[in-house]
Design a protein around this motif. Structure first.
Motif, PDB file in Angstrom:
ATOM      1  N   ARG A 147       0.837  -1.199   0.000  1.00 53.84           N
ATOM      2  CA  ARG A 147       0.000   0.000   0.000  1.00 53.84           C
ATOM      3  C   ARG A 147       0.874   1.252   0.000  1.00 53.84           C
ATOM      4  O   ARG A 147       0.613   2.217  -0.713  1.00 53.84           O
ATOM      5  CB  ARG A 147      -0.925  -0.009   1.223  1.00 53.84           C
ATOM      6  CG  ARG A 147      -2.043   0.990   1.112  1.00 53.84           C
ATOM      7  CD  ARG A 147      -2.980   0.956   2.305  1.00 53.84           C
ATOM      8  NE  ARG A 147      -3.637   2.240   2.438  1.00 53.84           N
ATOM      9  CZ  ARG A 147      -4.764   2.559   1.805  1.00 53.84           C
ATOM     10  NH1 ARG A 147      -5.360   1.687   1.062  1.00 53.84           N
ATOM     11  NH2 ARG A 147      -5.292   3.761   1.947  1.00 53.84           N
ATOM     12  N   PHE A 150       2.480   1.716  -3.494  1.00 53.24           N
ATOM     13  CA  PHE A 150       1.610   2.129  -4.592  1.00 53.24           C
ATOM     14  C   PHE A 150       0.812   3.399  -4.313  1.00 53.24           C
ATOM     15  O   PHE A 150       0.071   3.853  -5.176  1.00 53.24           O
ATOM     16  CB  PHE A 150       0.645   0.991  -4.951  1.00 53.24           C
ATOM     17  CG  PHE A 150       1.286  -0.069  -5.782  1.00 53.24           C
ATOM     18  CD1 PHE A 150       1.415   0.093  -7.153  1.00 53.24           C
ATOM     19  CD2 PHE A 150       1.787  -1.227  -5.194  1.00 53.24           C
ATOM     20  CE1 PHE A 150       2.017  -0.891  -7.919  1.00 53.24           C
ATOM     21  CE2 PHE A 150       2.391  -2.202  -5.957  1.00 53.24           C
ATOM     22  CZ  PHE A 150       2.508  -2.033  -7.325  1.00 53.24           C
ATOM     23  N   THR A 151       0.935   3.937  -3.112  1.00 47.00           N
ATOM     24  CA  THR A 151       0.153   5.123  -2.788  1.00 47.00           C
ATOM     25  C   THR A 151       0.581   6.298  -3.662  1.00 47.00           C
ATOM     26  O   THR A 151       1.686   6.324  -4.207  1.00 47.00           O
ATOM     27  CB  THR A 151       0.284   5.427  -1.272  1.00 47.00           C
ATOM     28  OG1 THR A 151      -0.838   6.185  -0.873  1.00 47.00           O
ATOM     29  CG2 THR A 151       1.551   6.168  -0.957  1.00 47.00           C
ATOM     30  N   GLU A 152      -0.319   7.261  -3.834  1.00 48.93           N
ATOM     31  CA  GLU A 152      -0.104   8.366  -4.766  1.00 48.93           C
ATOM     32  C   GLU A 152       1.243   9.064  -4.543  1.00 48.93           C
ATOM     33  O   GLU A 152       1.989   9.305  -5.481  1.00 48.93           O
ATOM     34  CB  GLU A 152      -1.254   9.366  -4.614  1.00 48.93           C
ATOM     35  CG  GLU A 152      -1.338  10.388  -5.720  1.00 48.93           C
ATOM     36  CD  GLU A 152      -1.725   9.791  -7.065  1.00 48.93           C
ATOM     37  OE1 GLU A 152      -2.386   8.743  -7.077  1.00 48.93           O
ATOM     38  OE2 GLU A 152      -1.337  10.373  -8.094  1.00 48.93           O
ATOM     39  N   ASN A 153       1.539   9.380  -3.279  1.00 48.50           N
ATOM     40  CA  ASN A 153       2.813  10.030  -2.970  1.00 48.50           C
ATOM     41  C   ASN A 153       3.841   8.996  -2.525  1.00 48.50           C
ATOM     42  O   ASN A 153       4.718   9.287  -1.722  1.00 48.50           O
ATOM     43  CB  ASN A 153       2.636  11.073  -1.868  1.00 48.50           C
ATOM     44  CG  ASN A 153       1.584  12.096  -2.238  1.00 48.50           C
ATOM     45  OD1 ASN A 153       1.322  12.315  -3.409  1.00 48.50           O
ATOM     46  ND2 ASN A 153       0.977  12.710  -1.237  1.00 48.50           N
ATOM     47  N   GLY A 169      -1.647   3.244  -9.185  1.00 50.47           N
ATOM     48  CA  GLY A 169      -2.525   3.641  -8.081  1.00 50.47           C
ATOM     49  C   GLY A 169      -3.155   2.398  -7.473  1.00 50.47           C
ATOM     50  O   GLY A 169      -2.572   1.316  -7.516  1.00 50.47           O
ATOM     51  N   PHE A 170      -4.367   2.559  -6.954  1.00 55.32           N
ATOM     52  CA  PHE A 170      -5.051   1.400  -6.373  1.00 55.32           C
ATOM     53  C   PHE A 170      -6.152   0.939  -7.309  1.00 55.32           C
ATOM     54  O   PHE A 170      -7.181   1.572  -7.427  1.00 55.32           O
ATOM     55  CB  PHE A 170      -5.659   1.761  -5.015  1.00 55.32           C
ATOM     56  CG  PHE A 170      -4.638   2.118  -3.982  1.00 55.32           C
ATOM     57  CD1 PHE A 170      -3.398   1.506  -3.959  1.00 55.32           C
ATOM     58  CD2 PHE A 170      -4.921   3.069  -3.009  1.00 55.32           C
ATOM     59  CE1 PHE A 170      -2.448   1.825  -3.012  1.00 55.32           C
ATOM     60  CE2 PHE A 170      -3.978   3.389  -2.049  1.00 55.32           C
ATOM     61  CZ  PHE A 170      -2.743   2.774  -2.048  1.00 55.32           C
ATOM     62  N   ARG A 248      -9.036  -4.999  -0.590  1.00 50.31           N
ATOM     63  CA  ARG A 248      -9.476  -3.936   0.294  1.00 50.31           C
ATOM     64  C   ARG A 248      -8.391  -2.880   0.492  1.00 50.31           C
ATOM     65  O   ARG A 248      -8.676  -1.687   0.560  1.00 50.31           O
ATOM     66  CB  ARG A 248      -9.857  -4.558   1.632  1.00 50.31           C
ATOM     67  CG  ARG A 248     -10.465  -3.555   2.547  1.00 50.31           C
ATOM     68  CD  ARG A 248     -11.103  -4.256   3.703  1.00 50.31           C
ATOM     69  NE  ARG A 248     -11.141  -3.349   4.826  1.00 50.31           N
ATOM     70  CZ  ARG A 248     -11.667  -3.648   5.985  1.00 50.31           C
ATOM     71  NH1 ARG A 248     -12.185  -4.833   6.164  1.00 50.31           N
ATOM     72  NH2 ARG A 248     -11.668  -2.789   6.946  1.00 50.31           N
ATOM     73  N   PHE A 249      -7.127  -3.311   0.560  1.00 51.24           N
ATOM     74  CA  PHE A 249      -6.069  -2.359   0.877  1.00 51.24           C
ATOM     75  C   PHE A 249      -5.441  -1.713  -0.358  1.00 51.24           C
ATOM     76  O   PHE A 249      -5.061  -0.559  -0.305  1.00 51.24           O
ATOM     77  CB  PHE A 249      -4.973  -3.020   1.716  1.00 51.24           C
ATOM     78  CG  PHE A 249      -5.297  -3.059   3.177  1.00 51.24           C
ATOM     79  CD1 PHE A 249      -4.963  -1.992   4.002  1.00 51.24           C
ATOM     80  CD2 PHE A 249      -5.940  -4.142   3.737  1.00 51.24           C
ATOM     81  CE1 PHE A 249      -5.263  -1.999   5.342  1.00 51.24           C
ATOM     82  CE2 PHE A 249      -6.254  -4.165   5.087  1.00 51.24           C
ATOM     83  CZ  PHE A 249      -5.914  -3.089   5.889  1.00 51.24           C
ATOM     84  N   GLY A 252      -8.419  -0.213  -4.390  1.00 57.82           N
ATOM     85  CA  GLY A 252      -9.321   0.907  -4.629  1.00 57.82           C
ATOM     86  C   GLY A 252     -10.745   0.450  -4.445  1.00 57.82           C
ATOM     87  O   GLY A 252     -11.093  -0.074  -3.387  1.00 57.82           O
TER      88      GLY A 252
END
Lengths: 299, 390
Positions: A147, A150-153, A169-170, A248-249, A252
């Motif tokens: 998570r 792959f998170t945006e930031n 992204g997710f 879930r994590f 998205g």
């Protein structure tokens, strides 16, 4: 002091006879002792609880209190096909599990060949450690790590930013990547073991007969390691099908079979139970197909 | 006057009482007659049993105030933290717990299911005039004039946004509902069937022709409209959230820039760039209350607990620990810190909470007073919710 060196006397013939005569009974009692706990565990705890869960699939629910009422209805199973969201989720989960399995195979085979036949012992040890490393960490730890990546930031976007692109992204592809990461060792290890067992002379013979490396892999290696690939795929396929925390994590708004079961488990247990038949069916069909291909005999 | 003025449900209830009972507005409660199982009420508090098993939200039962309770009464408190209302309902149905800190989307289910008992407020001395007006006799914990819950606190579902991306506060929820939202793909929504009410609140304002007057009283057509709106929203959703930590991470990490949230989550994120606002349409909110199991093994300890936690001091501690508006308004006057907390969470600001529709379990009987149609029940909402996410 001579007693130290005393050798036990060999049993007399009569003693041997007696022992032999008592063996079956003793064996049976011993076996009983040995098998009772695991059998009880399997039947009562494992199959028993599963049975009670699955039987709920035929029960009703009180529309207001959400209480489960015993009875018999097939409505819950029908909903899997009639509710578009449910059906789409079942199909999506199947495709995700197949994609994960396929990617794991494509990655595992070359790595296994390299590790078993080409790499130096030090390199082999290093690769073995890196492949099994994910198994050492807790499942949730790995999930949260993905998570974060792959998170945006997050790490991936930071890495890709210089090239002017960004990560997925997710979404569903992130789910596939994460599931592959999680279950890859279950594919890589049996495949590696199988490749190791192929004698080097096979490679030499293949080369002597003029086969290039790709042809050797296709006609010599792959047929020999097929049972290992099948064994690994059973893991990657069934584990992916049953997973819901990954979706879930890092998914998205992606839903998998597990997401529907988890959402229903408190609100509508019969539908959750009915849905738990879906992965069971998929896995059974998968095993049946595999058996048809004749791969199970050599497992 | 605006097209839609959200009303306090007590006001609505009073109006209902007027129509239903021919002007007999003296009867307290909701004025709706809802069929409930006959569960006996405690007449007096006896010897404490020495144990108390509670199903609660995280932060509601902490040693900071349970230790003193145990010292005073001899009741040892065993908390069991639940993550969702549905989990709470399931746990309460096991019969192993005495008390639950139920939110409105659980309470009506528990009452009608006969899982919780009516409360004898005479035995709860601290349930007094200090309870803020907006949390007294509300439909989610008072049925047919009979109290089933002791208020704990409340909070609004606010619109949280990332100031760096969004700029000034959006004055409408449209940024999370409309397909042409500039934040498509970075929107978050609460992952529970009760979120359907948020769609209904939006429709109440923008589609008055649907005739929705209470977001928890939706007939089939109205529910279908809400579901359509939610399906439209599904296309612009980045993530649904049910786990608070994941929601915070999603906002901080940049995957989400706008969506539904709680003031406490915004505060916990520790990010200056995250702001909260209450758009013009109003919103929904969670109102929590202690409820007593109808099969409680330790009812005496339970009553002692409900009395103890209703004191201004303990109620304030729970409110600060969880991050919500306390039910006991007297606490707000107790210190400067308390005052600041109450201010931040709008504790005694009924004008603010007038715009909030407290979570209420939808039932077949329309809670807006309509009798010519059957409303959709929570089970319908649940089934609908699962079809939305696709």
């Amino acid at each position: 002091m001579t007693s130290v060196l005393q050798v036990p006397e060999p049993p007399t013939q009569a003693e041997v006879k007696v022992a032999a005569a008592r063996t079956p009974r003793q064996n049976r009692r011993g076996l009983l002792w040995l098998l009772t706990p695991p059998t009880a565990w399997l039947l009562i705890l494992y199959i028993g609880s599963l049975f009670f869960l699955l039987i709920t699939a035929f029960w009703f629910i009180n529309p207001f209190t959400s209480k489960v009422i015993p009875g018999f209805t097939l409505e819950n199973f029908v909903s899997i096909f009639t509710v578009p969201a449910y059906f789409a989720t079942a199909v999506r989960s199947l495709l995700i599990a197949l994609a994960v399995t396929l990617i794991a195979i494509v990655l595992a085979v070359p790595i296994a060949i390299y590790m078993a036949k080409i790499a130096s012992p030090a390199m082999r040890a290093f690769l073995a450690v890196t492949i099994t490393l994910p198994l050492w960490a807790g499942y949730l730890v790995k999930l949260i790590a993905m998570r974060v990546v792959f998170t945006e930031n997050g790490f991936l976007n930071w890495l890709l930013a210089p090239f002017g692109i960004s990560g997925p992204g997710f979404n569903t592809s992130t789910v596939i990547i994460t599931l592959t990461y999680l279950w890859f060792p279950f594919m890589a290890l049996p495949v590696y073991t199988a490749v190791r067992q192929i004698p080097n002379s096979y490679f030499d013979a293949s080369a002597d007969l003029g086969a290039k490396s790709w042809r050797t892999i296709r006609t010599v290696v792959l047929p020999l390691i097929k049972p290992a690939i099948i064994a690994g795929s059973v893991f990657t396929f069934s584990l992916s099908l049953g997973d819901y925390l990954v979706a879930r994590f890092v998914g998205g708004s992606t839903q998998m079979i597990g997401s529907i079961i988890a959402s229903n488990i408190n609100l509508n247990p019969p539908v959750a139970a009915a849905f738990s038949f879906v992965p069971i069916t998929f896995v059974l069909v998968y095993l049946w197909v595999v058996r048809k291909m004749g791969a199970l005999e050599r497992l | 006057m605006k097209k839609f003025v959200p009303v306090l449900s007590t006001v609505a209830a009073a109006a209902l009482v007027l129509t239903a009972c021919g002007g007999d507005s003296s009867s307290s409660g909701d004025g709706l007659s809802i069929e409930v199982p006959d569960v006996p009420m405690m007449e007096s508090v006896g010897e404490p049993e020495g144990q108390l098993n509670i199903v609660n939200w995280s932060g509601f039962v902490e040693p900071a105030w349970t230790d003193k309770f145990t010292e005073d009464t001899g009741c040892v408190v065993n908390p069991r933290v639940a993550g969702t209302s549905d989990e709470m309902v399931t746990l309460m149905r096991t019969g192993q717990y005495d008390l639950v800190s139920a939110s409105g989307d659980a309470s009506l289910r528990l009452i009608v299911g006969g899982d919780v008992a009516p409360l004898n407020l005479d035995l709860i001395q601290n349930f007094s005039d200090d309870i803020v007006p907006g949390m007294k006799g509300q439909i989610y914990d008072t049925i047919n004039g009979q109290a089933y819950g002791v208020p704990i606190g409340r909070g609004a579902n606010i619109l949280q946004y990332n100031e760096e991306e969004v700029g000034t506060a959006p004055d409408s929820w449209s940024v999370v509902w409309e397909a042409d939202s500039p934040y498509a793909g970075k929107v978050t929504a609460y992952d529970a069937p009760i979120y359907i009410a948020d769609a209904a609140v939006y429709l109440m304002y923008h589609n008055p022709e649907l005739g929705i007057t209470n977001p928890y009283a939706l007939d089939e057509t109205q529910l279908a409209a809400a579901v359509d709106l939610l399906k439209q929203q599904n296309a612009i959703i980045g993530e649904y959230w049910s786990d608070p930590a994941a929601q915070i991470g999603s906002f901080v990490g940049g995957n989400t820039v706008v969506g539904t949230s709680w003031e406490i989550l915004r505060k916990l994120s520790g990010e200056e760039k995250l702001k909260g606002t209450l758009p013009k349409e109003g919103s929904t909110g969670w109102y929590d209350a202690w409820m007593l199991s109808s099969t409680a093994a330790n009812p005496n300890c339970a009553y002692l607990w409900m009395d103890y936690v209703s004191t201004a001091d303990v109620n304030g501690q729970i409110a600060t620990t969880f991050g919500m508006a306390p039910a006991n308004g007297a606490w707000c006057e107790s210190s400067e810190e308390a005052k600041a907390h109450c201010e931040q969470y709008h504790a005694t600001d009924e004008v603010y909470f007038d715009q909030i529709w407290p979570w209420t379990t939808p039932i077949e009987q329309c809670v807006d007073g309509r009798t010519d149609v059957q409303c959709t029940s929570f089970q319908d909402w649940t089934d609908a919710w699962l079809t939305i996410k696709g």
